[in-house]
Each structure stands twice: as C-alpha cells, then as structure tokens.
Motif scaffolding. Sequence first.
Motif, PDB file in Angstrom:
ATOM      1  N   GLY A  78       0.773  -1.122  -0.094  1.00 19.15           N
ATOM      2  CA  GLY A  78      -0.184  -0.042   0.141  1.00 19.15           C
ATOM      3  C   GLY A  78       0.854   1.187  -0.120  1.00 19.15           C
ATOM      4  O   GLY A  78       2.138   1.395   0.361  1.00 19.15           O
ATOM      5  N   ASP A  79       0.238   2.390  -0.589  1.00 19.52           N
ATOM      6  CA  ASP A  79       0.624   3.832  -0.631  1.00 19.52           C
ATOM      7  C   ASP A  79       2.088   3.674  -1.378  1.00 19.52           C
ATOM      8  O   ASP A  79       2.939   4.363  -0.834  1.00 19.52           O
ATOM      9  CB  ASP A  79       0.849   4.190   0.797  1.00 19.52           C
ATOM     10  CG  ASP A  79      -0.636   4.561   1.416  1.00 19.52           C
ATOM     11  OD1 ASP A  79      -1.410   4.316   0.937  1.00 19.52           O
ATOM     12  OD2 ASP A  79      -0.615   4.949   2.575  1.00 19.52           O
ATOM     13  N   LEU A 109       1.270  -4.410  -6.271  1.00 22.47           N
ATOM     14  CA  LEU A 109       0.738  -3.356  -5.131  1.00 22.47           C
ATOM     15  C   LEU A 109      -0.464  -3.822  -4.760  1.00 22.47           C
ATOM     16  O   LEU A 109      -1.060  -3.859  -5.605  1.00 22.47           O
ATOM     17  CB  LEU A 109       0.734  -2.050  -5.905  1.00 22.47           C
ATOM     18  CG  LEU A 109       0.237  -1.069  -4.992  1.00 22.47           C
ATOM     19  CD1 LEU A 109       0.881  -0.528  -3.944  1.00 22.47           C
ATOM     20  CD2 LEU A 109      -0.255   0.163  -6.040  1.00 22.47           C
ATOM     21  N   ARG A 111      -3.295  -2.310  -2.960  1.00 26.29           N
ATOM     22  CA  ARG A 111      -3.363  -0.938  -2.724  1.00 26.29           C
ATOM     23  C   ARG A 111      -3.928  -0.442  -1.324  1.00 26.29           C
ATOM     24  O   ARG A 111      -4.424  -1.364  -0.898  1.00 26.29           O
ATOM     25  CB  ARG A 111      -4.781  -0.634  -3.599  1.00 26.29           C
ATOM     26  CG  ARG A 111      -4.745  -0.890  -5.338  1.00 26.29           C
ATOM     27  CD  ARG A 111      -6.008  -0.568  -6.074  1.00 26.29           C
ATOM     28  NE  ARG A 111      -5.990  -0.787  -7.370  1.00 26.29           N
ATOM     29  CZ  ARG A 111      -6.304  -1.658  -8.133  1.00 26.29           C
ATOM     30  NH1 ARG A 111      -6.921  -2.792  -7.238  1.00 26.29           N
ATOM     31  NH2 ARG A 111      -6.159  -1.808  -9.432  1.00 26.29           N
ATOM     32  N   ASP A 115      -3.190   4.978  -2.569  1.00 27.31           N
ATOM     33  CA  ASP A 115      -3.254   4.707  -3.893  1.00 27.31           C
ATOM     34  C   ASP A 115      -4.570   5.038  -4.555  1.00 27.31           C
ATOM     35  O   ASP A 115      -4.766   5.164  -5.827  1.00 27.31           O
ATOM     36  CB  ASP A 115      -2.904   3.183  -4.042  1.00 27.31           C
ATOM     37  CG  ASP A 115      -1.641   2.781  -3.467  1.00 27.31           C
ATOM     38  OD1 ASP A 115      -0.620   3.124  -3.975  1.00 27.31           O
ATOM     39  OD2 ASP A 115      -1.477   1.945  -2.366  1.00 27.31           O
ATOM     40  N   LYS A 116      -5.828   4.802  -3.712  1.00 24.92           N
ATOM     41  CA  LYS A 116      -7.086   5.098  -4.125  1.00 24.92           C
ATOM     42  C   LYS A 116      -7.099   6.643  -4.599  1.00 24.92           C
ATOM     43  O   LYS A 116      -7.933   7.039  -5.444  1.00 24.92           O
ATOM     44  CB  LYS A 116      -8.060   4.678  -3.109  1.00 24.92           C
ATOM     45  CG  LYS A 116      -8.109   3.315  -2.951  1.00 24.92           C
ATOM     46  CD  LYS A 116      -8.835   2.933  -1.686  1.00 24.92           C
ATOM     47  CE  LYS A 116      -9.072   1.503  -1.532  1.00 24.92           C
ATOM     48  NZ  LYS A 116      -9.893   0.977  -0.431  1.00 24.92           N
ATOM     49  N   ASP A 120      -3.599   4.239  -9.639  1.00 24.81           N
ATOM     50  CA  ASP A 120      -2.445   3.241  -9.798  1.00 24.81           C
ATOM     51  C   ASP A 120      -1.126   3.573 -10.453  1.00 24.81           C
ATOM     52  O   ASP A 120      -1.305   4.641 -10.978  1.00 24.81           O
ATOM     53  CB  ASP A 120      -3.054   1.901 -10.701  1.00 24.81           C
ATOM     54  CG  ASP A 120      -4.181   1.169 -10.057  1.00 24.81           C
ATOM     55  OD1 ASP A 120      -4.346   1.395  -8.753  1.00 24.81           O
ATOM     56  OD2 ASP A 120      -4.801   0.548 -10.693  1.00 24.81           O
ATOM     57  N   THR A 129      -1.777  -4.561  -9.680  1.00 20.74           N
ATOM     58  CA  THR A 129      -2.123  -4.048  -8.600  1.00 20.74           C
ATOM     59  C   THR A 129      -3.441  -5.082  -8.179  1.00 20.74           C
ATOM     60  O   THR A 129      -4.063  -5.414  -9.048  1.00 20.74           O
ATOM     61  CB  THR A 129      -2.749  -2.681  -8.807  1.00 20.74           C
ATOM     62  OG1 THR A 129      -3.606  -2.717 -10.007  1.00 20.74           O
ATOM     63  CG2 THR A 129      -1.495  -1.607  -8.922  1.00 20.74           C
ATOM     64  N   ASP A 131      -6.435  -5.582  -4.813  1.00 22.96           N
ATOM     65  CA  ASP A 131      -7.017  -5.008  -3.552  1.00 22.96           C
ATOM     66  C   ASP A 131      -6.687  -6.097  -2.133  1.00 22.96           C
ATOM     67  O   ASP A 131      -6.438  -7.094  -2.707  1.00 22.96           O
ATOM     68  CB  ASP A 131      -8.899  -4.893  -3.755  1.00 22.96           C
ATOM     69  CG  ASP A 131      -9.054  -3.916  -4.730  1.00 22.96           C
ATOM     70  OD1 ASP A 131      -8.563  -2.814  -4.807  1.00 22.96           O
ATOM     71  OD2 ASP A 131     -10.070  -3.979  -5.401  1.00 22.96           O
ATOM     72  N   GLU A 132      -6.709  -5.407  -1.289  1.00 23.27           N
ATOM     73  CA  GLU A 132      -6.320  -6.184  -0.181  1.00 23.27           C
ATOM     74  C   GLU A 132      -7.635  -7.065   0.432  1.00 23.27           C
ATOM     75  O   GLU A 132      -8.788  -6.676  -0.134  1.00 23.27           O
ATOM     76  CB  GLU A 132      -6.069  -5.590   0.935  1.00 23.27           C
ATOM     77  CG  GLU A 132      -7.133  -4.301   1.483  1.00 23.27           C
ATOM     78  CD  GLU A 132      -6.421  -3.490   2.646  1.00 23.27           C
ATOM     79  OE1 GLU A 132      -5.380  -3.743   3.223  1.00 23.27           O
ATOM     80  OE2 GLU A 132      -7.067  -2.563   2.964  1.00 23.27           O
ATOM     81  N   HIS A 143      -2.797  -3.460   3.406  1.00 21.95           N
ATOM     82  CA  HIS A 143      -2.450  -2.264   3.748  1.00 21.95           C
ATOM     83  C   HIS A 143      -2.969  -1.793   5.272  1.00 21.95           C
ATOM     84  O   HIS A 143      -2.151  -1.475   6.148  1.00 21.95           O
ATOM     85  CB  HIS A 143      -2.862  -1.002   2.757  1.00 21.95           C
ATOM     86  CG  HIS A 143      -2.269   0.270   3.302  1.00 21.95           C
ATOM     87  ND1 HIS A 143      -1.017   0.593   3.182  1.00 21.95           N
ATOM     88  CD2 HIS A 143      -2.999   1.472   3.500  1.00 21.95           C
ATOM     89  CE1 HIS A 143      -0.881   1.791   3.900  1.00 21.95           C
ATOM     90  NE2 HIS A 143      -2.009   2.271   3.875  1.00 21.95           N
TER      91      HIS A 143
END
Length: 221
Positions: A78-79, A109, A111, A115-116, A120, A129, A131-132, A143
């Motif tokens: 993340g980030d 990555l 996110r 990042d949002k 990206d 990329t 999502d968690e 993240h």
Amino acid sequence: MNSELPLNIRSTNLLLLADKAIYWPQQKALLIADAHFGKAAAYRALGQPVPQGTTTQNLQRLNALLSVYPTKQLIFLGDFLHAPKSHAPATLTALRQWRAQHPSMQCLLVRGNHDKNAGDPPADLNIETVDEPYLIGDLALQHIPAPHPTHHVIAGHIHPTFRLVGKGRQRLILPCFHHQLHMTLLPSFGDFTGGYVMENNADAFICVTDSECVWPVTAQS
C-alpha cells in the motif's frame, strides 16, 4: 546488533530487515509498506519548502536491499504513490529508471488508501495492482491492519514507531516492527512519512531499527 532478525509465523520464516522491510526467503519475496513515492513533490506543488531527492534516495535504499536479498517478487503493501501530484515528471522518471534496472522482477501493489487517491502506478512500470487482502501461504498481505479470519496479517498504514527511554530526560523515537499473535506491522519504508508511537505490552513483540541495525526491545517500567 544485527541487520536482520528472524520471525517465524506458523510455517512461514521471515526476516525483519534493518532498512524497514521484510524478506521472505521461501518465496524470494521482499515486502515493503508505505513508500509514499512522490510525497515531497506533492508538498512542493502546494508551495511547501520540503527536501528534494527523497524518491531517488528511497529507490537507492531499495536497490541496496535487492542487491543483498535474491528477490523474484517485490510486494508493496500500500501507498506506493502519495497523491495525484506525485505523478510529477521527475518522480515518474526516477521510478521508470529504477524499474528498467529490474525488468524481470515481478512487482505487486496491494492498494492502500493513498493509492485510491493517487491512482495506480503508470502501466509502463509493470506493477500489478490488487485489492487487499492478498492471500499467499499463511499470510494475508494488506495495507490496513484489519484482522483476517484465517491468515496472519502483514500490514502497514500505521507507520509504527517506538519511544526509547534513556537516563534522565533522554528520549529517542525510532521506526519499529510491531508483531502480535495474528498481525505484524511494518514501519514506513519512505523516509518522509512520520510515524505513530506504539505502546509496549506483554502481547507485543517490538523490534526497532535505526536503518543499520534492528533489535528487539523489552517492556519498560
């Protein structure tokens, strides 16, 4: 004092690295959280007088780790970019030059909240990329440090630090890894990111780092 410390989580053996990263030998994976590339550029775009060259310095640190630890996959928790203004030409040029040095390495990555907002990474950086949570082996790579029902969470976001107390009025705040039964937090990899001071207790295992050495701390009175 050591530049790395072992951490065993279920059947997974990890190394906590002094330069604020985790190495996973079984997967040949390097994990870093909260790089916040381009944060200084974003602040300068707002008229704030902040240092230049932080992205380049952080990438040099990352290259130093990659030269020591054989890495097939680099995972950003993340980030990756700090803000929309982090897409500044100088920041993206530095990132593209760095990526060109490691063309065969897989980059992923997970996110984070920044990042949002930042968006990206550019497609030509070849960074996948997701999502968690990203589940791999015994671990949930995230993240945000939210519990997972079946996997041990490795996360960032908090930018954990720890306050060392010396004699008299001596105080020193250092980045730290914060490990508990179901969750492990990484310190922020980026140099220009600040941090949140964690409390020590019997349920936590805390390791502080000064970027050259990493060592566990004991409960303080």
